[in-house]
Design a protein around this motif. Structure first.
Motif, PDB file in Angstrom:
ATOM      1  N   VAL A 185      60.685 -10.907 -31.417  1.00 42.44           N
ATOM      2  CA  VAL A 185      59.931 -10.238 -30.346  1.00 42.44           C
ATOM      3  C   VAL A 185      60.880  -9.525 -29.403  1.00 42.44           C
ATOM      4  O   VAL A 185      60.631  -8.388 -28.976  1.00 42.44           O
ATOM      5  CB  VAL A 185      59.068 -11.256 -29.581  1.00 42.44           C
ATOM      6  N   SER A 186      61.992 -10.177 -29.076  1.00 39.34           N
ATOM      7  CA  SER A 186      62.973  -9.573 -28.184  1.00 39.34           C
ATOM      8  C   SER A 186      63.550  -8.294 -28.774  1.00 39.34           C
ATOM      9  O   SER A 186      63.729  -7.288 -28.071  1.00 39.34           O
ATOM     10  CB  SER A 186      64.094 -10.579 -27.890  1.00 39.34           C
ATOM     11  N   GLN A 187      63.822  -8.305 -30.082  1.00 36.21           N
ATOM     12  CA  GLN A 187      64.377  -7.121 -30.731  1.00 36.21           C
ATOM     13  C   GLN A 187      63.382  -5.969 -30.766  1.00 36.21           C
ATOM     14  O   GLN A 187      63.755  -4.798 -30.689  1.00 36.21           O
ATOM     15  CB  GLN A 187      64.826  -7.479 -32.146  1.00 36.21           C
ATOM     16  N   MET A 188      62.096  -6.284 -30.871  1.00 31.06           N
ATOM     17  CA  MET A 188      61.069  -5.232 -30.847  1.00 31.06           C
ATOM     18  C   MET A 188      61.093  -4.467 -29.535  1.00 31.06           C
ATOM     19  O   MET A 188      60.750  -3.276 -29.486  1.00 31.06           O
ATOM     20  CB  MET A 188      59.680  -5.858 -31.042  1.00 31.06           C
ATOM     21  N   PHE A 189      61.509  -5.135 -28.467  1.00 31.74           N
ATOM     22  CA  PHE A 189      61.565  -4.500 -27.151  1.00 31.74           C
ATOM     23  C   PHE A 189      63.011  -4.269 -26.708  1.00 31.74           C
ATOM     24  O   PHE A 189      63.323  -4.330 -25.519  1.00 31.74           O
ATOM     25  CB  PHE A 189      60.828  -5.364 -26.123  1.00 31.74           C
ATOM     26  N   GLY A 190      63.873  -3.991 -27.653  1.00 26.59           N
ATOM     27  CA  GLY A 190      65.240  -3.595 -27.334  1.00 26.59           C
ATOM     28  C   GLY A 190      66.087  -4.665 -26.704  1.00 26.59           C
ATOM     29  O   GLY A 190      67.013  -4.368 -25.938  1.00 26.59           O
ATOM     30  N   GLY A 191      65.786  -5.924 -26.978  1.00 26.61           N
ATOM     31  CA  GLY A 191      66.562  -7.022 -26.404  1.00 26.61           C
ATOM     32  C   GLY A 191      66.046  -7.515 -25.077  1.00 26.61           C
ATOM     33  O   GLY A 191      66.726  -8.299 -24.394  1.00 26.61           O
ATOM     34  N   ALA A 192      64.867  -7.089 -24.677  1.00 29.96           N
ATOM     35  CA  ALA A 192      64.283  -7.548 -23.409  1.00 29.96           C
ATOM     36  C   ALA A 192      63.993  -9.046 -23.473  1.00 29.96           C
ATOM     37  O   ALA A 192      63.799  -9.613 -24.555  1.00 29.96           O
ATOM     38  CB  ALA A 192      63.000  -6.784 -23.110  1.00 29.96           C
ATOM     39  N   ARG A 193      63.924  -9.665 -22.305  1.00 25.92           N
ATOM     40  CA  ARG A 193      63.723 -11.115 -22.215  1.00 25.92           C
ATOM     41  C   ARG A 193      62.244 -11.495 -22.232  1.00 25.92           C
ATOM     42  O   ARG A 193      61.842 -12.477 -21.603  1.00 25.92           O
ATOM     43  CB  ARG A 193      64.397 -11.646 -20.952  1.00 25.92           C
ATOM     44  N   LEU A 194      61.458 -10.758 -22.967  1.00 26.16           N
ATOM     45  CA  LEU A 194      60.032 -11.058 -23.103  1.00 26.16           C
ATOM     46  C   LEU A 194      59.868 -12.365 -23.884  1.00 26.16           C
ATOM     47  O   LEU A 194      60.577 -12.608 -24.857  1.00 26.16           O
ATOM     48  CB  LEU A 194      59.333  -9.914 -23.827  1.00 26.16           C
ATOM     49  N   HIS A 195      58.925 -13.198 -23.468  1.00 30.41           N
ATOM     50  CA  HIS A 195      58.772 -14.504 -24.105  1.00 30.41           C
ATOM     51  C   HIS A 195      57.297 -14.885 -24.182  1.00 30.41           C
ATOM     52  O   HIS A 195      56.416 -14.156 -23.687  1.00 30.41           O
ATOM     53  CB  HIS A 195      59.564 -15.569 -23.339  1.00 30.41           C
ATOM     54  N   PHE A 196      57.028 -16.045 -24.767  1.00 29.32           N
ATOM     55  CA  PHE A 196      55.655 -16.487 -24.990  1.00 29.32           C
ATOM     56  C   PHE A 196      54.938 -16.887 -23.702  1.00 29.32           C
ATOM     57  O   PHE A 196      53.749 -17.190 -23.716  1.00 29.32           O
ATOM     58  CB  PHE A 196      55.636 -17.663 -25.968  1.00 29.32           C
ATOM     59  N   GLY A 197      55.647 -16.878 -22.596  1.00 33.08           N
ATOM     60  CA  GLY A 197      55.004 -17.169 -21.334  1.00 33.08           C
ATOM     61  C   GLY A 197      53.909 -16.178 -20.998  1.00 33.08           C
ATOM     62  O   GLY A 197      52.946 -16.523 -20.291  1.00 33.08           O
ATOM     63  N   LEU A 198      54.014 -14.944 -21.505  1.00 35.68           N
ATOM     64  CA  LEU A 198      52.980 -13.946 -21.250  1.00 35.68           C
ATOM     65  C   LEU A 198      51.659 -14.366 -21.888  1.00 35.68           C
ATOM     66  O   LEU A 198      50.585 -14.233 -21.273  1.00 35.68           O
ATOM     67  CB  LEU A 198      53.418 -12.585 -21.788  1.00 35.68           C
ATOM     68  N   ILE A 199      51.724 -14.869 -23.124  1.00 29.39           N
ATOM     69  CA  ILE A 199      50.508 -15.361 -23.779  1.00 29.39           C
ATOM     70  C   ILE A 199      49.942 -16.541 -23.003  1.00 29.39           C
ATOM     71  O   ILE A 199      48.723 -16.654 -22.814  1.00 29.39           O
ATOM     72  CB  ILE A 199      50.819 -15.753 -25.233  1.00 29.39           C
TER      73      ILE A 199
END
Length: 356
Positions: A185-199
């Motif tokens: 998931v992080s690689q899909m967004f260019g290494g951003a720190r996006l995580h499952f906390g959004l879900i």
């Protein structure tokens, strides 16, 4: 009743939208007075927050805890309480989640789940204290929850320094099994720190909707918020509902802290001051009219302004403090109901013209 509810929702949405526009107008006037180009500044703000995959991922990451802290404040508002202690509940959620992530050795998925639940429970316990004192002793929840914020901050710093890091300024990284980040998931967004906390945050918004508007307990919580004396006369336990409200509110805040700790940073550092995320939740709840959908939408706006405002400094040369002024102006217009009064006056004048 459904028609009246729909009209009220539309009015609230229009009021919030106009408050946002007026707040941004105030920010633009400040930029002009200070010698900056507001068009270039706002263009840099929104483009830097949404266009590139990395920036979009970081914006979503910024939005995530705002949804949960906004829900925490909104739930308390719905029951007639002002939980200004969301910041402290956020901090203890971080602390306990990191402790679980460092000290327990569990299988990957189970470890993360246990750490998140522990963070939520820690927030609930921290919310229990002001709720219990409010219900049993009549102590105002604002006073107690503010004090609990400071206790949470200094307790967290003391444990980090003396127990969790052996004198260092931050703890070690949590075990990979407790992390909420997924490399794909992080690689899909260019290494951003996006995580499952959004879900988790989106699910929490749905849970709040079901709890408050689709259950008997939610009806009692709202009834206590509207009129405690009438609710008690109807056989509802006002004390029990006050305590439960603060615990539910603290749970959302604790989940926000756990998500940030396990998904964004992966460690906990000594904090010289409050994170501010819990206090931003108050603004989010106000702008979102204390509804789950409104909180999510308000979090999106504040997340864009927060992350994009940081980049605006570098691309347009406008200080980040201008964005904080925009925040303050929006909340001022919402809290004072300036746009609502203007709309009401306009509608009355229009109706008078028609009758004439």
């Amino acid at each position: 009743m459904k028609v009246l509810s729909r009209i009220n929702s539309q009015s609230t949405f229009i009021t919030s939208l106009l408050s946002i526009l007026l707040g941004m107008l105030i920010g633009a006037i400040m930029m002009v007075v200070a010698g900056y180009d507001p068009i270039a500044a706002y263009n840099a703000l929104f483009v830097s927050a949404l266009v590139q995959p990395y920036d979009l991922g970081e914006t979503l990451r910024t939005i995530t805890p705002l949804i949960l802290t906004g829900l925490a404040v909104a739930l308390a508002f719905r029951t007639g309480l002002f939980n200004i202690g969301v910041e402290g509940q956020f901090i203890v959620g971080q602390l306990v989640a990191i402790i679980v992530g460092l000290k327990l050795n569990l299988p990957p998925v189970l470890h993360a789940v246990v750490a998140v639940i522990a963070g939520g429970l820690a927030g609930a316990v921290w919310g229990l204290v002001p709720g219990l004192l409010k219900a049993t002793r009549g102590v105002h929840e604002v006073i107690i929850s503010i004090m609990m914020n400071f206790i949470a901050l200094y307790l967290s710093n003391a444990l980090v320094f003396h127990w969790m890091s052996n004198g260092a300024d931050s703890t070690p990284k949590i075990m990979d099994s407790a992390s909420l980040r997924i490399d794909a998931v992080s690689q899909m967004f260019g290494g951003a720190r996006l995580h499952f906390g959004l879900i988790l945050a989106i699910l929490a918004a749905f849970v709040m909707y079901v709890l408050v508007w689709r259950t008997r307990l939610g009806y009692e919580l709202r009834a206590v918020g509207h009129n405690p004396l009438a609710a008690e006369y109807a056989g509802m336990s006002v004390k029990r509902n006050i305590i439960l409200s603060m615990m539910f509110s603290g749970t959302f805040a604790g989940l926000a802290g756990a998500g940030e700790a396990l998904g964004t940073s992966g460690y906990l550092a000594i904090q010289p001051a409050f994170t501010g995320i819990g206090f931003d939740g108050i603004a989010v709840a106000l702008l979102g009219a204390s509804t789950p959908l409104g909180v999510v939408l308000a979090s999106v706006l504040f997340g864009i302004l927060t992350y994009g405002g940081g980049n605006m400094q570098f691309e347009a040369g406008v200080p980040f403090e201008v964005i904080r002024v925009v925040f303050a102006a929006i909340i001022l217009f919402v809290a004072a109901n300036v746009t609502g009064r203007l709309l009401g006056k306009f509608s009355r004048n229009k109706g008078g013209d028609k009758r004439a």
